[in-house]
Every structure is written in C-alpha cells, then in structure tokens.
Write a protein that holds these residues in place. Structure first.
Motif, PDB file in Angstrom:
ATOM      1  N   GLY A  23       0.767  -1.149   0.028  1.00 51.35           N
ATOM      2  CA  GLY A  23       0.025   0.012  -0.199  1.00 51.35           C
ATOM      3  C   GLY A  23       0.844   1.262  -0.037  1.00 51.35           C
ATOM      4  N   LYS A  24       1.947   1.057   0.087  1.00 49.11           N
ATOM      5  CA  LYS A  24       3.049   2.383   0.151  1.00 49.11           C
ATOM      6  C   LYS A  24       3.032   2.739  -1.417  1.00 49.11           C
ATOM      7  CE  LYS A  24       7.673   3.872   1.324  1.00 49.11           C
ATOM      8  NZ  LYS A  24       8.941   3.665   0.790  1.00 49.11           N
ATOM      9  N   ARG A  25       3.069   4.284  -1.169  1.00 46.10           N
ATOM     10  CA  ARG A  25       3.058   5.003  -2.553  1.00 46.10           C
ATOM     11  C   ARG A  25       4.417   5.215  -2.929  1.00 46.10           C
ATOM     12  NH1 ARG A  25      -2.403   8.535  -2.774  1.00 46.10           N
ATOM     13  NH2 ARG A  25      -3.966   6.858  -2.616  1.00 46.10           N
ATOM     14  N   GLU A  26       4.909   5.309  -4.112  1.00 47.47           N
ATOM     15  CA  GLU A  26       6.219   5.661  -4.530  1.00 47.47           C
ATOM     16  C   GLU A  26       6.298   6.273  -5.870  1.00 47.47           C
ATOM     17  OE1 GLU A  26       8.478   2.040  -4.893  1.00 47.47           O
ATOM     18  OE2 GLU A  26       8.151   1.325  -2.949  1.00 47.47           O
ATOM     19  N   ALA A  27       6.954   7.368  -6.038  1.00 50.54           N
ATOM     20  CA  ALA A  27       7.551   8.110  -7.283  1.00 50.54           C
ATOM     21  C   ALA A  27       8.711   7.833  -7.600  1.00 50.54           C
ATOM     22  CB  ALA A  27       7.095   9.692  -6.826  1.00 50.54           C
ATOM     23  N   SER A  28       8.962   7.557  -8.994  1.00 53.29           N
ATOM     24  CA  SER A  28       9.931   7.354  -9.713  1.00 53.29           C
ATOM     25  C   SER A  28      10.893   8.575  -9.643  1.00 53.29           C
ATOM     26  CB  SER A  28      10.175   6.715 -10.955  1.00 53.29           C
ATOM     27  OG  SER A  28      11.238   6.568 -11.700  1.00 53.29           O
ATOM     28  N   ALA A 148      12.551  34.085 -19.064  1.00 50.23           N
ATOM     29  CA  ALA A 148      10.935  34.288 -18.241  1.00 50.23           C
ATOM     30  C   ALA A 148      10.319  33.222 -18.756  1.00 50.23           C
ATOM     31  CB  ALA A 148      10.492  35.621 -19.100  1.00 50.23           C
ATOM     32  N   MET A 149      10.421  32.574 -19.830  1.00 54.64           N
ATOM     33  CA  MET A 149       9.588  31.218 -20.326  1.00 54.64           C
ATOM     34  C   MET A 149       9.770  30.210 -19.216  1.00 54.64           C
ATOM     35  SD  MET A 149      10.156  31.664 -24.591  1.00 54.64           S
ATOM     36  CE  MET A 149       9.274  29.966 -24.995  1.00 54.64           C
ATOM     37  N   GLY A 150      11.251  30.082 -18.951  1.00 54.11           N
ATOM     38  CA  GLY A 150      11.434  29.212 -17.762  1.00 54.11           C
ATOM     39  C   GLY A 150      11.151  29.252 -16.444  1.00 54.11           C
ATOM     40  N   LEU A 151      10.983  30.684 -16.204  1.00 56.00           N
ATOM     41  CA  LEU A 151      10.362  30.791 -14.906  1.00 56.00           C
ATOM     42  C   LEU A 151       8.745  30.639 -14.843  1.00 56.00           C
ATOM     43  CD1 LEU A 151      12.303  34.200 -13.895  1.00 56.00           C
ATOM     44  CD2 LEU A 151      12.279  31.833 -13.092  1.00 56.00           C
ATOM     45  N   VAL A 152       8.050  31.083 -16.272  1.00 60.84           N
ATOM     46  CA  VAL A 152       6.469  30.523 -16.162  1.00 60.84           C
ATOM     47  C   VAL A 152       6.404  29.193 -16.118  1.00 60.84           C
ATOM     48  CG1 VAL A 152       4.744  30.646 -17.875  1.00 60.84           C
ATOM     49  CG2 VAL A 152       5.958  32.687 -17.481  1.00 60.84           C
ATOM     50  N   LEU A 153       7.259  28.512 -16.878  1.00 63.32           N
ATOM     51  CA  LEU A 153       7.208  27.072 -16.718  1.00 63.32           C
ATOM     52  C   LEU A 153       7.487  26.613 -15.422  1.00 63.32           C
ATOM     53  CD1 LEU A 153       9.090  25.985 -20.158  1.00 63.32           C
ATOM     54  CD2 LEU A 153       6.666  25.837 -19.653  1.00 63.32           C
ATOM     55  N   LEU A 154       7.962  27.070 -14.533  1.00 61.12           N
ATOM     56  CA  LEU A 154       8.112  26.578 -12.957  1.00 61.12           C
ATOM     57  C   LEU A 154       6.726  26.634 -12.320  1.00 61.12           C
ATOM     58  CD1 LEU A 154      11.266  28.222 -11.766  1.00 61.12           C
ATOM     59  CD2 LEU A 154      10.820  25.970 -11.979  1.00 61.12           C
ATOM     60  N   VAL A 155       5.778  27.250 -12.786  1.00 64.68           N
ATOM     61  CA  VAL A 155       4.416  27.396 -12.260  1.00 64.68           C
ATOM     62  C   VAL A 155       3.874  25.927 -12.120  1.00 64.68           C
ATOM     63  CG1 VAL A 155       2.407  28.420 -11.987  1.00 64.68           C
ATOM     64  CG2 VAL A 155       4.336  29.947 -12.284  1.00 64.68           C
ATOM     65  N   PRO A 156       3.567  25.361 -13.525  1.00 65.94           N
ATOM     66  CA  PRO A 156       3.067  24.188 -13.505  1.00 65.94           C
ATOM     67  C   PRO A 156       3.960  23.073 -13.145  1.00 65.94           C
ATOM     68  CG  PRO A 156       3.687  24.989 -15.788  1.00 65.94           C
ATOM     69  CD  PRO A 156       3.873  26.028 -14.684  1.00 65.94           C
ATOM     70  N   ALA A 157       5.302  23.354 -12.936  1.00 63.63           N
ATOM     71  CA  ALA A 157       6.106  22.291 -12.414  1.00 63.63           C
ATOM     72  C   ALA A 157       5.886  22.171 -11.109  1.00 63.63           C
ATOM     73  CB  ALA A 157       7.508  22.676 -12.646  1.00 63.63           C
ATOM     74  N   PHE A 158       5.736  23.354 -10.190  1.00 62.47           N
ATOM     75  CA  PHE A 158       5.538  23.496  -8.696  1.00 62.47           C
ATOM     76  C   PHE A 158       4.005  22.772  -8.323  1.00 62.47           C
ATOM     77  CE2 PHE A 158       8.907  26.937  -8.293  1.00 62.47           C
ATOM     78  CZ  PHE A 158       9.924  25.955  -8.049  1.00 62.47           C
ATOM     79  N   ILE A 159       3.020  23.112  -9.306  1.00 66.38           N
ATOM     80  CA  ILE A 159       1.727  22.526  -9.141  1.00 66.38           C
ATOM     81  C   ILE A 159       1.816  21.148  -9.315  1.00 66.38           C
ATOM     82  CG2 ILE A 159      -0.559  22.277  -9.957  1.00 66.38           C
ATOM     83  CD1 ILE A 159      -0.182  25.497 -10.917  1.00 66.38           C
ATOM     84  N   ALA A 160       2.370  20.457 -10.436  1.00 66.56           N
ATOM     85  CA  ALA A 160       2.741  19.125 -10.353  1.00 66.56           C
ATOM     86  C   ALA A 160       3.608  18.492  -9.130  1.00 66.56           C
ATOM     87  CB  ALA A 160       3.456  18.757 -11.582  1.00 66.56           C
ATOM     88  N   THR A 161       4.502  18.937  -8.757  1.00 68.81           N
ATOM     89  CA  THR A 161       5.155  18.715  -7.534  1.00 68.81           C
ATOM     90  C   THR A 161       4.172  18.607  -6.216  1.00 68.81           C
ATOM     91  OG1 THR A 161       7.035  19.696  -8.288  1.00 68.81           O
ATOM     92  CG2 THR A 161       7.070  19.252  -6.064  1.00 68.81           C
ATOM     93  N   PHE A 162       3.582  19.525  -6.070  1.00 68.54           N
ATOM     94  CA  PHE A 162       2.570  19.615  -5.117  1.00 68.54           C
ATOM     95  C   PHE A 162       1.575  18.384  -5.118  1.00 68.54           C
ATOM     96  CE2 PHE A 162      -1.876  20.844  -3.726  1.00 68.54           C
ATOM     97  CZ  PHE A 162      -1.615  20.980  -2.252  1.00 68.54           C
ATOM     98  N   LEU A 163       1.094  18.228  -6.347  1.00 68.38           N
ATOM     99  CA  LEU A 163       0.080  17.210  -6.568  1.00 68.38           C
ATOM    100  C   LEU A 163       0.827  15.834  -6.179  1.00 68.38           C
ATOM    101  CD1 LEU A 163      -1.845  18.553  -9.498  1.00 68.38           C
ATOM    102  CD2 LEU A 163      -2.744  18.058  -7.303  1.00 68.38           C
ATOM    103  N   VAL A 164       1.958  15.693  -6.812  1.00 72.36           N
ATOM    104  CA  VAL A 164       2.621  14.323  -6.534  1.00 72.36           C
ATOM    105  C   VAL A 164       3.004  14.452  -4.869  1.00 72.36           C
ATOM    106  CG1 VAL A 164       4.695  13.177  -7.188  1.00 72.36           C
ATOM    107  CG2 VAL A 164       3.649  13.994  -8.816  1.00 72.36           C
TER     108      VAL A 164
END
Length: 177
Positions: A23-28, A148-164
C-alpha cells in the motif's frame, strides 16, 4: 509462488508512480525529471546565451558605427503583427585601422536608422564583419525572454510537484484479498 514472482517482476519494471503491495506509494526519479525538464532546459539555455553575451562583451571593443545602408523587408511578430523589419549596415574603423562595413545579422522594426546616423556598436577584434549594437534588444532580450519562459514553466512544475507530494503523503491503501 508464481504470484509472488510476478509481483517482484512487476516491481522491477519501469514506473512513474506506483502503489506497492503493502500500500506504500512511490514516485520514480523519472517523475521529477519529467516535471522539471522543460523549466530547467529553458533556464539553462537562458544562462548559456547570457554567458555567451557576457563573453562577447568581455572580448569586444566598443566604437561608433555610421549607418551606410539599411535593408528593409516585410516581417511579422506576435506583438505588432505585420511589420517592416530593418537591418542596418555600419561602417566603422577596425583594429587594423581600416574602415570596414558590417551588419548585425539580425533585424528589427526598431532599427530604421537614417543613413549617416552614428550608433555605438561592439565588434570583436578577430572578426571583421560581426558587430552588435549597444542596446538591450540586441544583447540581452533573447536570454531574458527565454529565462522568463523558464520561470513561467516553473509554475506548472510546482503545481505538479504539489500534487505528486500530496499523492505520496496520502495514507497507504491496503488491498483486501
């Protein structure tokens, strides 16, 4: 026995996210690479281009160039739509004392300079026909936009990190069998 062997085989397979038999969850580690790949690549490219610009400025010489010709053609950009792009040709004194002509190899709707006008330019002593204007647009705009594009792309990356991370912290599910 075969069931246990199949579970072990399955646990060694490639995965992104999984829940083990306990039942333990893991992320690769692959999840984190996928989440942060685009922002890191954009920020790395911006840093690389900024470093190239800094290196150019470090080895370049500054002089005044006189506009001797301006090429013009139809262009387009997302901010202005249809434009006329201009590429000035500068005459300047090279390090060997000879007058030479060079363009920046780039164009912009902002560079419709009158013939005879003088502008500060940079050139490298080892390349007679490679100049850059002393302005933000020619020196720092590209790395700034990519960063600036890289910084904008960090927003969905942080959202995905939060969800994982939220998924990983959820209480383990125990299979009922």
């Amino acid at each position: 026995m075969i069931h246990t062997a199949l579970i072990r085989l399955n646990m060694t397979q490639l995965y992104l996210l999984r829940t083990g038999p306990d039942g333990k969850r893991e992320a690769s580690w692959r999840v984190w690479v996928l989440i942060f790949l685009a922002p890191v690549l954009f920020l790395g490219a911006a840093a690389s281009i900024a470093w190239e610009t800094r290196s150019f400025l470090h080895s370049a010489e500054r002089t005044m160039g006189e506009v001797v010709h301006v090429y013009a053609w139809d262009g387009w950009n997302p901010w202005d739509g249809v434009t006329t792009d201009y590429s000035p040709v500068f005459r300047y004194r090279f390090t060997d004392g000879e007058m030479t002509q060079a363009s920046t190899g780039q164009s912009s709707p902002n560079w419709n300079f009158p013939v005879g006008s003088r502008h500060e330019i940079f050139f490298t002593p080892d390349r007679k026909r490679d100049v850059r204007q002393n302005n933000f647009e020619q020196l720092w705009a590209v790395p700034a936009v990519i960063a600036a594009m890289g910084l904008v792309l960090l927003v969905p990356a942080f959202i995905a990190t939060f969800l994982v991370l939220r998924w990983l912290r959820a209480p383990p599910r125990v299979a009922h069998g």
